[in-house]
Each structure stands twice: as structure tokens, then as C-alpha cells.
Scaffold this active site. Structure first.
Site, mmCIF file in Angstrom:
data_model
loop_
_atom_site.group_PDB
_atom_site.id
_atom_site.type_symbol
_atom_site.label_atom_id
_atom_site.label_comp_id
_atom_site.label_asym_id
_atom_site.label_seq_id
_atom_site.Cartn_x
_atom_site.Cartn_y
_atom_site.Cartn_z
ATOM 1 C CE1 TYR A 38 13.683 30.909 4.526
ATOM 2 C CE2 TYR A 38 13.858 28.536 4.153
ATOM 3 C CZ TYR A 38 13.615 29.815 3.677
ATOM 4 O OH TYR A 38 13.313 29.999 2.357
ATOM 5 C CE LYS A 50 -0.179 -0.283 5.028
ATOM 6 N NZ LYS A 50 -0.906 -0.879 6.170
HETATM 7 C C1 LIG Z 1 -0.155 -1.892 6.785
HETATM 8 C C2 LIG Z 1 -0.729 -3.137 7.290
HETATM 9 C C3 LIG Z 1 0.066 -4.264 7.503
HETATM 10 C C4 LIG Z 1 1.574 -4.256 7.367
HETATM 11 O O1 LIG Z 1 2.139 -3.688 8.522
HETATM 12 P P1 LIG Z 1 3.732 -3.614 8.708
HETATM 13 O O2 LIG Z 1 3.901 -3.093 10.080
HETATM 14 O O3 LIG Z 1 4.217 -2.651 7.684
HETATM 15 O O4 LIG Z 1 4.252 -4.972 8.491
HETATM 16 C C5 LIG Z 1 -0.573 -5.443 7.867
HETATM 17 N N1 LIG Z 1 -1.907 -5.488 8.049
HETATM 18 C C6 LIG Z 1 -2.706 -4.412 7.872
HETATM 19 C C7 LIG Z 1 -4.165 -4.534 8.089
HETATM 20 C C8 LIG Z 1 -2.148 -3.198 7.504
HETATM 21 O O5 LIG Z 1 -2.924 -2.128 7.363
#
Ligand SMILES: *Cc1c(COP(=O)(O)O)cnc(C)c1O
Length: 361
Positions: free
Chosen positions: A258, A35
Site C-alpha cells: 500500500y 489480566k
Molecule cells: C498490570 C499490573 C501489574 C503488573 O505489571 P508488569 O509491569 O506487567 O509486571 C502490577 N500491578 C498492577 C496494579 C497492575 O495493573
């Protein structure tokens, strides 16, 4: 070649980390979580490197369609599911699997003809065991599960899933509570099960079940907030680098950047690097955040600007305009950089910007 900032993506490291996930959870299938544009690495390219995973998980339909276009036959799970009839028809058209987490989705399923779709695809039924985000509550999920079973009929391809709130802290008792609750819930069902994210996969063997959901570890980043030095097992995937575009000789007391908060403690050289928050480098990175020049660690000084940061060149020999500066990568853990920005590596990876050139090795 004219580039200012680039992200080198080591695809072999990605595959190594996937093998490690498979080996660690050898009785489970691996859902590779890609994702948020493959945690900022480029979703299409990442999906190609991770094609040996048993399935892919994304958050949204748009991401899923991108992946489907590259992989006509791969199982793709959309973690947020569908929220309208129109979205459900896209799930049917693109053969996507949904996480079912709210009764609105059951209403939609009940009013749609899904006979063929239900035969082909799994349905991920999500129960909230303590994360307090998506999922039916552990007290009264049964009614929803009964509805789903009724919709699907005899071929109920259901996977019971839940999500950890704090498995990245192996000392947190909450994970054991969630695991125990999950165990109690699933006892009465013959369905497949899934609860482990990367942290669960690496630190909680009893959480593996039928499907592990590996995200951050695939990118070579430790999920653990404390001891993140499991780098001897995981291989770093992304190296973010840029170039020195100026070397300035400053006098003691000169202020840098800055607000002028940071002042030179002595006469010194300060380098200007062509990367800033416009490229996704965190603006919160404080003076003292490490960078690497010629393999030597030094630090940023002054505030991060949109296009530039300034760095302390005192420890560095042989610099010139054009010298490469590494912001994170194999020899500079992104977890360490993140700690100077009061954030986590996940966020830094996702923020790497459009202006950065991606090179896949
Ligand atoms: C993002 C996500 C994962 C993966 O989590 P990591 O900590 O990156 O391994 C697994 N399950 C769900 C439902 C998620 O949203």
C-alpha cells in the site's frame, strides 16, 4: 494441518519465569498478573501453568470468573475492584478479592452485609504515590482507610498497595520518590504491603514487601525500556510464526505494498507472509522491522496489510512457499520488534488476534 499464523506458548518457560520471580523475591508472595487474557497468551491455559503462584490478579470480573471456574480455591485479586452492589455480590459469590481505590466502593461496602466475605478475603487498599491513576491520594487516604477499618472490624485483612509509574527506567528518580513516600505512609500500619511490579521485583529489592505483583516478566519479556537483554534469565514464552505464501521476483524500482512507499533498490525476491494487522501484527511496524526466516534475520518491506506483510528475501537461502517465518520469539526479541512499531512488547502481546491458532507446549 492447515494454519496460517500460530502462537506457540512454551508453558515450561512460563514456570521457569515464575520460579525466577519467587527466587528473586524470596521473602515475598507472588501475585501472578494474568489480566488482558494473560497478556494475550490465553488466560485459562496460563493460569493452569502458573498454578504455583500464591495468587492471581486480573483486571475485571469477567476475567476473574474465567479463572475461578478453572481454580476453585485460588486467591484471585481483581485490580479494578467492584463499582456497584451487583458487582460486589459477584465478588462474594465467586470469592474474589477487590482493590479498594475510591470512596464509592466504601459506600457500597457500608450498605451491604459482608460479614462472611470480610472474614474470608483480603482487601487491597490502594494509595496513589505518584502514578496518578487509581488510588486514594497520599495526602488524605487516612479517612478512607479508617472507614475500611471500621467496615471490617477487628479482622482487618488489609493489604496496603501502590503502583510504580516508571520503575522500568532504573535511572528515573521518580521510583525512589514513590518508594520513600510509600515507606513513610506504611510506617504507622501493621498491615501487609505491596508495591512492586515486574520492574520493581527485578530492579528494586527494597520494593518487594509482602507481595510482589509479577506481570510481564512471567511471559519472558523484560520490563526495562533500555537494557532488555535479561533474556539469559527470563525464558521467552510466546513465539509468533506464519508462512510464506508467495515469492515474487521484482525489478529494481518496483514498489511494494500500500502507498507504494517502499521501492526495490535492485532486482530482488520479495516474500509475502500470511500475517497482518488483522492477526494483531502491528500496522505501525515500519520497513526494517526484523523477522526470522530459516534462522536468518531479514526485514519487512512496505506497509503491513490486514492479512499480509512483505519481506526482503535477499539474505535468505532455500526458501519456498510454506517456509515458516518467525515474527517474534526465542531468537527474535519482541522488545526489538516493538521498538520498530514505536510501542512496547506489552501491547504487541495483548493484540495477538483471534485468527491466530494457539498451541500450548
Ligand atoms: C498490570 C499490573 C501489574 C503488573 O505489571 P508488569 O509491569 O506487567 O509486571 C502490577 N500491578 C498492577 C496494579 C497492575 O495493573
Amino acid at each position: 494441518m492447515s494454519w496460517s499464523s500460530r502462537a506457540l506458548i512454551n508453558c515450561a518457560a512460563l514456570q521457569h519465569n515464575l520460579s525466577l520471580a519467587k527466587k528473586t523475591a524470596s521473602n515475598s508472595k507472588v501475585l501472578a498478573v494474568i489480566k488482558s487474557n494473560g497478556y494475550g497468551h490465553g488466560i485459562t491455559e496460563i493460569s493452569t501453568s502458573l498454578v504455583d503462584a500464591d495468587a492471581f490478579a486480573v483486571a475485571t470480573i469477567d476475567e476473574a470468573i474465567l479463572v475461578r471456574n478453572r481454580h476453585p480455591d485460588k486467591t484471585i485479586v481483581v485490580l479494578q475492584g467492584f463499582l456497584s452492589k451487583d458487582e460486589l455480590s459477584l465478588f462474594q459469590q465467586y470469592k474474589l478479592q477487590a482493590v479498594i481505590h475510591t470512596s464509592t466502593q466504601l459506600d457500597i461496602l457500608e450498605s451491604t452485609n459482608i460479614v462472611d466475605y470480610a472474614l474470608e478475603q483480603n482487601f487491597w487498599f490502594k494509595i496513589d504515590t505518584g502514578m496518578g491513576r487509581l488510588g486514594f491520594s497520599s495526602d488524605n487516604f487516612i479517612k478512607a482507610l479508617n472507614r475500611l477499618e471500621k467496615i471490617l472490624g477487628n479482622n482487618s485483612n488489609i493489604i496496603l498497595m501502590s503502583h510504580f509509574a516508571n520503575a522500568d527506567d532504573p535511572a528515573d528518580h521518580k521510583t525512589i520518590q514513590q518508594l520513600n513516600l510509600f515507606k513513610k505512609i506504611i510506617k504507622s500500619y501493621h498491615y501487609k504491603k505491596s508495591i512492586a511490579n515486574s520492574a520493581g521485583l527485578l530492579a528494586w529489592q527494597e520494593s518487594h514487601y509482602d507481595w510482589v505483583r509479577a506481570g510481564i516478566m512471567l511471559y519472558g519479556v523484560s520490563p526495562f525500556s533500555q537494557n532488555y537483554k535479561i533474556q539469559d534469565k527470563l525464558q521467552t514464552v510466546m513465539t509468533l510464526e506464519s508462512k510464506l505464501i508467495a515469492i515474487n521476483i521484482h525489478k529494481q524500482g518496483d514498489s511494494i505494498g500500500y502507498t507504494g512507499d517502499w521501492k526495490c533498490p535492485e532486482d530482488m525476491n520479495v516474500g509475502v507472509v500470511s500475517i497482518g494487522y488483522g492477526d494483531g501484527y502491528p500496522r505501525q511496524a515500519s520497513s526494517g522491522t526484523p523477522v526470522l526466516v530459516n534462522g536468518v534475520k531479514t526485514t519487512i518491506v512496505g506497509r503491513v496489510s490486514m492479512d499480509m506483510i512483505c519481506i526482503d528475501l535477499r539474505p535468505i537461502a532455500n526458501v519456498e512457499i510454506g517456509t515458516t517465518v518467525t515474527l517474534w520469539g526465542e531468537h527474535l526479541a519482541i522488545e526489538e520488534v516493538a521498538s520498530y512499531s514505536k510501542t512496547i512488547a506489552y501491547e504487541l502481546l495483548c493484540q495477538v488476534g483471534k485468527r491466530v491458532e494457539f498451541v500450548y507446549l
